[in-house]
Design a protein around this motif. Structure first.
Motif, PDB file in Angstrom:
ATOM      1  N   SER A  45       0.823  -1.211   0.000  1.00 37.00           N
ATOM      2  CA  SER A  45       0.000   0.000   0.000  1.00 37.00           C
ATOM      3  C   SER A  45       0.857   1.261   0.000  1.00 37.00           C
ATOM      4  CB  SER A  45      -0.921   0.007   1.222  1.00 37.00           C
ATOM      5  OG  SER A  45      -0.159  -0.045   2.405  1.00 37.00           O
ATOM      6  N   PHE A  46       2.175   1.131   0.264  1.00 40.86           N
ATOM      7  CA  PHE A  46       3.042   2.305   0.223  1.00 40.86           C
ATOM      8  C   PHE A  46       3.473   2.636  -1.213  1.00 40.86           C
ATOM      9  CE2 PHE A  46       4.910   2.243   4.805  1.00 40.86           C
ATOM     10  CZ  PHE A  46       3.620   2.278   5.312  1.00 40.86           C
ATOM     11  N   GLN A  47       3.186   1.730  -2.168  1.00 39.48           N
ATOM     12  CA  GLN A  47       3.569   1.986  -3.548  1.00 39.48           C
ATOM     13  C   GLN A  47       2.673   3.068  -4.144  1.00 39.48           C
ATOM     14  OE1 GLN A  47       2.971  -1.294  -6.214  1.00 39.48           O
ATOM     15  NE2 GLN A  47       4.082  -0.351  -7.892  1.00 39.48           N
ATOM     16  N   CYS A  48       3.285   4.082  -4.736  1.00 36.22           N
ATOM     17  CA  CYS A  48       2.546   5.151  -5.433  1.00 36.22           C
ATOM     18  C   CYS A  48       1.591   5.894  -4.509  1.00 36.22           C
ATOM     19  CB  CYS A  48       1.774   4.590  -6.624  1.00 36.22           C
ATOM     20  SG  CYS A  48       2.808   3.810  -7.869  1.00 36.22           S
ATOM     21  N   ASP A  49       1.969   6.096  -3.263  1.00 39.29           N
ATOM     22  CA  ASP A  49       1.095   6.846  -2.364  1.00 39.29           C
ATOM     23  C   ASP A  49       1.596   8.275  -2.142  1.00 39.29           C
ATOM     24  OD1 ASP A  49       3.298   6.381  -0.822  1.00 39.29           O
ATOM     25  OD2 ASP A  49       2.184   5.822   0.985  1.00 39.29           O
ATOM     26  N   GLY A  50       2.591   8.704  -2.929  1.00 40.52           N
ATOM     27  CA  GLY A  50       3.045  10.078  -2.846  1.00 40.52           C
ATOM     28  C   GLY A  50       4.179  10.313  -1.868  1.00 40.52           C
ATOM     29  N   TYR A  51       4.630   9.274  -1.161  1.00 38.34           N
ATOM     30  CA  TYR A  51       5.755   9.418  -0.234  1.00 38.34           C
ATOM     31  C   TYR A  51       6.872   8.485  -0.691  1.00 38.34           C
ATOM     32  CZ  TYR A  51       2.393  11.543   2.956  1.00 38.34           C
ATOM     33  OH  TYR A  51       1.455  12.345   3.510  1.00 38.34           O
ATOM     34  N   ASN A  52       8.109   8.942  -0.590  1.00 40.47           N
ATOM     35  CA  ASN A  52       9.236   8.076  -0.921  1.00 40.47           C
ATOM     36  C   ASN A  52       9.510   7.151   0.250  1.00 40.47           C
ATOM     37  OD1 ASN A  52       9.813   9.138  -3.491  1.00 40.47           O
ATOM     38  ND2 ASN A  52      10.719  10.929  -2.521  1.00 40.47           N
ATOM     39  N   ASP A  53       9.367   5.849   0.042  1.00 38.85           N
ATOM     40  CA  ASP A  53       9.609   4.861   1.087  1.00 38.85           C
ATOM     41  C   ASP A  53      10.829   3.999   0.785  1.00 38.85           C
ATOM     42  OD1 ASP A  53       7.144   5.131   2.919  1.00 38.85           O
ATOM     43  OD2 ASP A  53       6.282   5.052   0.926  1.00 38.85           O
ATOM     44  N   CYS A  54      11.094   3.699  -0.505  1.00 36.01           N
ATOM     45  CA  CYS A  54      12.277   2.922  -0.856  1.00 36.01           C
ATOM     46  C   CYS A  54      13.496   3.835  -0.838  1.00 36.01           C
ATOM     47  CB  CYS A  54      12.127   2.326  -2.258  1.00 36.01           C
ATOM     48  SG  CYS A  54      10.921   1.006  -2.349  1.00 36.01           S
ATOM     49  N   SER A  58      12.085   3.987  -5.782  1.00 38.15           N
ATOM     50  CA  SER A  58      11.439   3.258  -6.872  1.00 38.15           C
ATOM     51  C   SER A  58       9.960   3.024  -6.612  1.00 38.15           C
ATOM     52  CB  SER A  58      12.142   1.912  -7.097  1.00 38.15           C
ATOM     53  OG  SER A  58      12.150   1.160  -5.895  1.00 38.15           O
ATOM     54  N   ASP A  59       9.507   3.173  -5.347  1.00 35.05           N
ATOM     55  CA  ASP A  59       8.086   2.946  -5.077  1.00 35.05           C
ATOM     56  C   ASP A  59       7.208   4.065  -5.627  1.00 35.05           C
ATOM     57  OD1 ASP A  59       9.419   4.462  -2.966  1.00 35.05           O
ATOM     58  OD2 ASP A  59       7.454   4.541  -2.018  1.00 35.05           O
ATOM     59  N   GLU A  60       7.796   5.195  -6.012  1.00 36.00           N
ATOM     60  CA  GLU A  60       6.999   6.306  -6.541  1.00 36.00           C
ATOM     61  C   GLU A  60       7.277   6.533  -8.031  1.00 36.00           C
ATOM     62  OE1 GLU A  60       4.579   7.733  -4.865  1.00 36.00           O
ATOM     63  OE2 GLU A  60       5.061   6.473  -3.137  1.00 36.00           O
ATOM     64  N   ILE A  61       7.909   5.566  -8.679  1.00 34.89           N
ATOM     65  CA  ILE A  61       8.232   5.677 -10.108  1.00 34.89           C
ATOM     66  C   ILE A  61       7.320   4.750 -10.898  1.00 34.89           C
ATOM     67  CG2 ILE A  61      10.030   5.252 -11.843  1.00 34.89           C
ATOM     68  CD1 ILE A  61      12.079   5.957  -9.664  1.00 34.89           C
TER      69      ILE A  61
END
Ligand SMILES: [Ca+2]
Length: 335
Positions: A45-54, A58-61
């Motif tokens: 659920s952290f993928q593409c949620d607007g916050y950089n987590d990786c 890469s989770d926001e790309i």
């Protein structure tokens, strides 16, 4: 750390688990083909949620809203009592969730189907952005006929497959769905009782008259159409506009993810009732660990910790630093 040095003994260190793959509920930072001995995994659920987590962001790309790859079959005929199966395919990143509706209403999970309906999702093993949704309805009956819509959604947006699947239920055995005997009374469907000379009694659905052909005082419409919604109240609507699909005969017909007499509550596993969302509420995204959620105004934020002269080190038995979570150890003196 141990006085006898056993915590560094190779015989025990070999037994420590090594993680080489992220779990299905996790996103693999750097992509599934990234080759690192210890991959960084974050909740899906952290993928593409607007916050950089990786660490590599890469989770926001490559975030893409859903697109329909293959629509459901346009016309389907099923014999009553048989199994109806409809499929729909969509692509997106994160992988979309595929939802089904019948005549813009509920298909499954409305509590009335006794588990006859299942909505399955399967992600292509070679393409994590490609999802096949399969709707299965067991032991179909006439009420299961109609237009089935396939909806694909992720946190980037949603789309409906075009066209809908039009399902005809064929009655081959009169015992499966017997036709009701014709009523001897002509009451426009609003009563089945009449006097010997044909005058209707006990008119329902807000109708009056010898043939139940007139709307009762305070109600408007054409009572001769023969539906339960012929005569509707002239009063202003009580239905919640955010959650209401339409109003019929004083009843609030809810949007797909909404329930309640006034269509003012999200269905279970949904949250955030609002007028803009076509289904009224959004489905919970809980990384597969739960199906329930509620609306919140919490936000993530960075909290600086005063760790003077301390280092934070993940416990070695946690397979990655996200799993370690708040179970981090502290060692004094920067060791
Ligand atoms: Ca993120």
């Amino acid at each position: 750390d141990c006085d006898d040095g056993s915590d560094e003994d190779q015989r025990y260190c070999e037994l420590l688990p090594r993680q080489r793959h992220c779990k299905p509920s996790e996103f693999h930072c750097g992509g599934p083909n990234a080759t690192t001995p210890n991959p960084v995994c974050i909740p899906r659920s952290f993928q593409c949620d607007g916050y950089n987590d990786c660490p590599d962001r890469s989770d926001e790309i490559g975030c893409v809203k859903p697109a329909v790859v293959s629509s459901p079959q346009r016309q389907i005929q099923v014999n009553a009592g048989q199994t109806l199966t409809i499929q729909c395919q969509a692509r997106g990143s994160p992988a979309p969730y595929i939802n089904w509706r019948l005549n813009w209403g509920h298909v499954c999970n409305d509590g009335s189907d006794n588990g006859r309906c299942t909505m399955a999702q399967s992600i292509d093993p070679h393409d994590p952005s490609l999802v096949t949704g399969t709707l299965t309805v067991l032991n179909v009956h006439t009420a299961d006929g109609g237009a089935y819509s396939c909806e694909a959604l992720n946190n980037q947006g949603f789309i409906f497959a075009v066209p809908d699947a039009i399902v005809d239920i064929i009655i081959t055995d009169p015992r499966v769905s017997p036709r009701p005997p014709p009523s001897p009374c002509n009451c426009h469907g609003h009563s089945t009782q009449c006097t010997p000379d044909g005058r209707c009694i006990n008119c329902q659905h807000n109708t009056i008259g010898d043939d139940c052909g007139t709307c009762a005082p305070g109600y408007q419409g054409d009572a001769r159409r023969g539906t339960v919604y012929d005569c509707v109240s002239g009063r202003p609507s009580r239905c919640d506009p955010s959650g209401t699909h339409m109003e019929r005969g004083g009843r609030c017909i809810c949007k797909y993810n909404v329930e309640g007499d006034l269509c003012n509550q999200c269905k279970r596993s949904h949250y955030y009732l609002n007028p803009v969302t076509p289904n009224g509420c959004l489905a919970c995204f809980c990384s597969g660990v739960s199906t329930d959620c509620t609306s919140t105004d919490w936000r993530r934020q960075a909290v600086p910790l005063p760790l003077n002269n301390w280092n934070a080190v993940p416990k070695t038995f946690a397979t990655d630093r996200y799993e370690a979570g708040n179970k981090i150890q502290q060692r004094q003196g920067g060791r």
